[in-house]
Motif scaffolding. Structure first.
Motif, PDB file in Angstrom:
ATOM      1  N   MET A   1       1.057  -1.541   0.039  1.00  0.00           N
ATOM      2  CA  MET A   1      -0.313   0.320   0.098  1.00  0.00           C
ATOM      3  C   MET A   1       1.202   1.305  -0.047  1.00  0.00           C
ATOM      4  O   MET A   1       1.824   1.130   1.232  1.00  0.00           O
ATOM      5  N   GLU A   2       0.596   2.116  -0.921  1.00  0.00           N
ATOM      6  CA  GLU A   2       1.750   3.751  -0.765  1.00  0.00           C
ATOM      7  C   GLU A   2       0.871   4.002  -0.173  1.00  0.00           C
ATOM      8  O   GLU A   2       0.629   4.844   0.412  1.00  0.00           O
ATOM      9  N   ASP A   3       1.964   5.329  -0.151  1.00  0.00           N
ATOM     10  CA  ASP A   3       2.079   6.146   1.328  1.00  0.00           C
ATOM     11  C   ASP A   3       1.564   7.646   0.661  1.00  0.00           C
ATOM     12  O   ASP A   3       1.741   7.340  -0.330  1.00  0.00           O
ATOM     13  N   VAL A   4      -0.436   7.698   1.695  1.00  0.00           N
ATOM     14  CA  VAL A   4      -0.565   8.672   0.910  1.00  0.00           C
ATOM     15  C   VAL A   4      -0.226  10.222   0.970  1.00  0.00           C
ATOM     16  O   VAL A   4      -0.387  11.234   0.030  1.00  0.00           O
ATOM     17  N   SER A   5       0.960  10.510   1.807  1.00  0.00           N
ATOM     18  CA  SER A   5       1.661  11.649   1.911  1.00  0.00           C
ATOM     19  C   SER A   5       2.294  11.672   0.039  1.00  0.00           C
ATOM     20  O   SER A   5       2.380  13.136  -0.281  1.00  0.00           O
ATOM     21  N   THR A   6       1.915  11.338  -0.816  1.00  0.00           N
ATOM     22  CA  THR A   6       2.353  11.459  -2.463  1.00  0.00           C
ATOM     23  C   THR A   6       2.114  12.171  -2.429  1.00  0.00           C
ATOM     24  O   THR A   6       2.381  12.245  -3.862  1.00  0.00           O
ATOM     25  N   ALA A 200      -2.742   5.757  -4.592  1.00  0.00           N
ATOM     26  CA  ALA A 200      -3.066   6.700  -3.511  1.00  0.00           C
ATOM     27  C   ALA A 200      -4.088   7.414  -3.460  1.00  0.00           C
ATOM     28  O   ALA A 200      -4.427   8.403  -4.585  1.00  0.00           O
ATOM     29  N   VAL A 201      -4.176   7.875  -2.485  1.00  0.00           N
ATOM     30  CA  VAL A 201      -5.139   8.895  -2.143  1.00  0.00           C
ATOM     31  C   VAL A 201      -5.078   9.583  -0.623  1.00  0.00           C
ATOM     32  O   VAL A 201      -4.579   9.265   0.136  1.00  0.00           O
ATOM     33  N   VAL A 209     -10.824  15.330  -1.770  1.00  0.00           N
ATOM     34  CA  VAL A 209     -10.011  13.896  -2.029  1.00  0.00           C
ATOM     35  C   VAL A 209      -9.106  14.322  -3.407  1.00  0.00           C
ATOM     36  O   VAL A 209      -9.498  14.552  -4.290  1.00  0.00           O
ATOM     37  N   ALA A 210      -7.774  13.975  -3.367  1.00  0.00           N
ATOM     38  CA  ALA A 210      -7.154  14.061  -4.810  1.00  0.00           C
ATOM     39  C   ALA A 210      -6.331  12.224  -4.998  1.00  0.00           C
ATOM     40  O   ALA A 210      -6.402  11.858  -3.399  1.00  0.00           O
ATOM     41  N   VAL A 211      -6.351  11.804  -6.073  1.00  0.00           N
ATOM     42  CA  VAL A 211      -6.460  10.871  -6.030  1.00  0.00           C
ATOM     43  C   VAL A 211      -4.644  10.339  -7.237  1.00  0.00           C
ATOM     44  O   VAL A 211      -5.209  11.271  -7.930  1.00  0.00           O
ATOM     45  N   ARG A 212      -3.989   9.433  -7.239  1.00  0.00           N
ATOM     46  CA  ARG A 212      -3.637   9.558  -7.704  1.00  0.00           C
ATOM     47  C   ARG A 212      -3.459   8.524  -8.222  1.00  0.00           C
ATOM     48  O   ARG A 212      -3.058   7.210  -7.894  1.00  0.00           O
ATOM     49  N   THR A 213      -2.319   8.602  -9.718  1.00  0.00           N
ATOM     50  CA  THR A 213      -3.010   6.745 -10.326  1.00  0.00           C
ATOM     51  C   THR A 213      -1.471   6.009 -10.530  1.00  0.00           C
ATOM     52  O   THR A 213      -0.512   7.043 -10.450  1.00  0.00           O
ATOM     53  N   ALA A 214      -1.594   5.984 -10.617  1.00  0.00           N
ATOM     54  CA  ALA A 214      -0.571   4.142 -11.632  1.00  0.00           C
ATOM     55  C   ALA A 214       0.858   5.068 -12.362  1.00  0.00           C
ATOM     56  O   ALA A 214       2.067   4.745 -12.098  1.00  0.00           O
ATOM     57  N   ALA A 215      -0.082   5.803 -12.933  1.00  0.00           N
ATOM     58  CA  ALA A 215       0.778   6.198 -14.214  1.00  0.00           C
ATOM     59  C   ALA A 215       1.397   7.783 -13.892  1.00  0.00           C
ATOM     60  O   ALA A 215       1.728   9.136 -14.031  1.00  0.00           O
ATOM     61  N   LEU A 238      -6.612   3.350   1.574  1.00  0.00           N
ATOM     62  CA  LEU A 238      -5.966   4.144   1.344  1.00  0.00           C
ATOM     63  C   LEU A 238      -7.004   5.317   0.874  1.00  0.00           C
ATOM     64  O   LEU A 238      -6.323   6.373   1.707  1.00  0.00           O
ATOM     65  N   ALA A 239      -8.191   5.530   1.239  1.00  0.00           N
ATOM     66  CA  ALA A 239      -8.364   7.152   1.632  1.00  0.00           C
ATOM     67  C   ALA A 239      -8.741   7.108   3.015  1.00  0.00           C
ATOM     68  O   ALA A 239      -9.106   8.342   3.549  1.00  0.00           O
ATOM     69  N   GLY A 240      -8.000   6.387   4.004  1.00  0.00           N
ATOM     70  CA  GLY A 240      -7.571   6.090   5.730  1.00  0.00           C
ATOM     71  C   GLY A 240      -8.722   6.075   6.210  1.00  0.00           C
ATOM     72  O   GLY A 240      -8.939   6.246   7.241  1.00  0.00           O
ATOM     73  N   ASP A 241     -10.030   5.675   5.798  1.00  0.00           N
ATOM     74  CA  ASP A 241     -11.381   4.816   6.013  1.00  0.00           C
ATOM     75  C   ASP A 241     -10.805   3.283   6.695  1.00  0.00           C
ATOM     76  O   ASP A 241      -9.380   2.910   6.099  1.00  0.00           O
ATOM     77  N   VAL A 242     -11.314   2.823   7.380  1.00  0.00           N
ATOM     78  CA  VAL A 242     -10.796   1.245   8.315  1.00  0.00           C
ATOM     79  C   VAL A 242     -12.151   0.429   8.322  1.00  0.00           C
ATOM     80  O   VAL A 242     -13.249   0.650   8.636  1.00  0.00           O
TER      81      VAL A 242
END
Length: 430
Positions: A1-6, A200-201, A209-215, A238-242
Motif C-alpha cells: 500500500m502506498e504512502d498517501v503523503s505522495t 494513492a489517495v 479528495v486527491a487521487v494519484r494513479t499508477a501512471a 487508502l482513503a484513510g477509512d477502516v
C-alpha cells in the motif's frame, strides 16, 4: 500500500485563506468514481441525472469497462426471490430487475425474459422450497408452485420432486449494459478514463479528495465514490477509512453444454439453495446467445483476480490469510467447502451436480468455460456479509459488498450511492 503523503501537494490553497475550513482546492471534478464496473458506472450515470451539470470522472484500471465481476457472470436478471424481505438486496433486486429490462429495451441491448425454475430433487429440500415461496411473495414476486408433471411442461428434460416458477427472471448482456452506461455518462459531460489504476489517495477535511494513479496522474475531487469491487476494501483503506470487512475472493467455475446438447435447457434452472451460504449452487443458464452455462462452482481464489487455478499473487493471498475472518469461515464451512473443491478438481463430481437437475447429460457433454471471481465481504468474526454494504466517511462513499445480484440491481444501487455522494457534497459547502 502506498504512502498517501505522495499526493499531499495535490491540493492548491487559495492565497490569503487564513482558516483550514475556508480553504478551497482546485478541483478537476465534483465527484470521482473509482471502478468502471456496472455499479460504478450506474453511480456515475445517476449523478449526472440527479444533478445535471455535475462534473463526474470515472477511473477504471482496465483497458475498458466491465472486465471483472460485471463481464464474468452468468448474465441472469435476478427476480429477488431469494433475499430477506426488507433487505437492500430484496428491494434493489426487485426494482432493478424491472429497470434493467426497461433499460435494455430502450437501448437495444440483448435480453430475454425466460422465467426460472427452482427445483427440489430431494425430500429434505421441500421445506426450504416452501420457505422460498413465502419469501418471494413477501417481496412481491409472482411465484407459482409446480409438481413433477408441471416441471416437464416448462423444462422437458429436467426432473424434480417439486419446483417453483419465477416468471420475472431473465438474461441479458451486462457487459453491454455497462458499456451503454459509460456512453451515457460521457454524453452527459462526464469522463470515463480507462487504464487509470488508483495508487494513492489523500483526503483533507474541508478540501476533498486527491487521487494519484499508477501512471502518476492526479485527479482532485470534492467527493470520491469507491466502487472498486475486488479491491474496494483496499481503496477504502487508502482513503484513510477502516473497512469493517475484508474482501475474500471466491472463484466461480463454469462449464458449458456442448452446442448440440444446448436444446436440453429452455431457460434457467436452479437447485434449492442452502440459506447458510451466499452461493446458489450449480445451476443451468441459457444465455442471450443460446449457449447454456453450467455453474458456478465456488472455491477460494489465490488472488483477487484469480480466474485460473494457477493464478497466485503471494501478497494478496497473504493479506487474505492474515484476516481472522478467513480462518473462521474455513472452520465454520469446511464441509461445504470440501464439496465445492471436489467439484472443482473432478469433472465427474461437477457432472453429478448437474445431473441432479438434468439427468440426461454426462461428462462428455460439458466444455470448460471462463471463470469469474466473486468479491465476497467477510467480517472479522467469519460472517459472510449477505446484504449490500455501503459505508462512508468525510468526502467518501464506499461500496464494500456488491456481489450477485448487484448487476441486476445496479441502477437502484447507483442512485442510492449517488444520493449519498451528493449529501457529502452538500455537507461540505454548509
Amino acid at each position: 500500500m502506498e504512502d498517501v503523503s505522495t499526493v499531499s501537494s495535490a491540493f492548491t490553497v487559495s492565497p490569503g485563506s487564513p482558516a483550514a475550513p475556508a480553504r478551497r482546492a482546485a478541483y478537476d471534478c465534483d465527484v470521482l468514481v473509482v471502478g468502471g464496473g456496472i455499479v460504478g458506472l450506474a453511480a456515475a450515470y445517476a449523478l449526472t441525472r440527479l444533478r445535471p451539470g455535475l462534473k463526474v470522472v470515472v477511473l477504471e484500471k482496465e483497458p475498458g469497462p466491465a472486465r471483472h465481476q460485471t463481464g464474468r457472470n452468468s448474465g441472469v436478471i435476478h427476480s429477488g426471490v431469494y433475499y430477506r424481505p426488507g433487505s437492500l438486496k430484496a428491494r434493489f433486486a426487485v426494482r432493478g430487475a424491472a429497470e434493467t429490462v426497461k433499460f435494455c429495451a430502450e437501448h437495444g441491448i440483448p435480453h430475454r425474459i425466460t422465467g426460472k425454475l427452482i427445483v427440489a430433487t430431494e425430500r429434505a429440500e421441500l421445506p426450504r422450497l416452501h420457505a422460498l415461496v413465502q419469501r418471494g411473495r413477501k417481496n412481491g414476486i409472482p411465484v407459482r408452485e409446480l409438481g413433477p408433471a408441471q416441471i416437464i411442461e416448462y423444462e422437458p428434460h429436467v426432473r424434480g420432486l417439486a419446483a417453483i416458477h419465477v416468471g420475472t427472471t431473465g438474461v441479458c448482456d451486462f457487459g453491454a449494459v455497462a458499456a451503454e452506461l459509460a456512453r451515457l455518462v460521457s454524453a452527459a459531460g462526464g469522463e470515463v478514463r480507462c487504464g487509470a489504476e488508483v495508487a494513492a489517495v489523500d483526503r483533507r477535511p474541508g478540501l476533498g479528495v486527491a487521487v494519484r494513479t499508477a501512471a502518476g496522474a492526479v485527479v482532485r475531487a470534492r467527493a470520491m465514490v469507491n466502487c472498486a469491487g475486488l479491491h474496494c476494501d483496499r481503496v477504502a483503506a487508502l482513503a484513510g477509512d477502516v473497512p469493517p470487512v475484508r474482501i475474500v475472493p471466491f472463484r466461480g467455475e463454469y462449464h458449458e453444454l456442448a452446442p448440440e446438447r444446448a436444446g436440453l435447457v429452455r431457460g434457467l434452472v436452479y437447485p434449492v439453495p442452502d440459506p447458510a451460504f451466499p452461493f446458489l449452487g450449480v445451476h443451468l443458464t441459457r444465455g442471450v446467445d443460446g449457449s447454456v452455462h453450467l455453474g458456478p462452482n465456488a472455491v477460494p481464489a489465490l488472488a483477487r483476480e484469480g480466474y485460473g487455478r494457477g493464478t497466485l499473487r503471494p501478497r494478496e493471498l497473504a493479506g487474505t490469510l492474515a484476516w481472522p475472518g478467513t480462518w473462521r469461515v474455513a472452520r465454520r464451512h469446511w464441509r461445504y467447502g470440501a464439496g465445492e473443491l471436489r467439484r472443482s478438481l473432478s469433472k465427474t463430481a461437477f457432472t453429478e451436480a448437474v445431473r441432479r437437475l438434468l439427468p440426461e447429460v454426462d461428462a462428455a457433454d460439458l466444455r470448460p468455460a471462463p471463470s469469474g471471481v466473486r468479491a465476497q465481504a467477510v467480517g472479522p468474526d467469519g460472517a459472510l456479509v449477505d446484504d449490500f454494504l455501503i459505508t462512508g466517511g468525510p468526502h467518501t462513499v464506499h461500496v464494500l459488498n456488491a456481489p450477485s445480484p448487484a448487476a441486476t440491481a445496479a441502477l437502484p444501487i447507483g442512485r442510492e450511492v449517488a444520493r449519498r455522494a451528493l449529501a457529502e457534497l452538500d455537507a461540505a459547502v454548509r
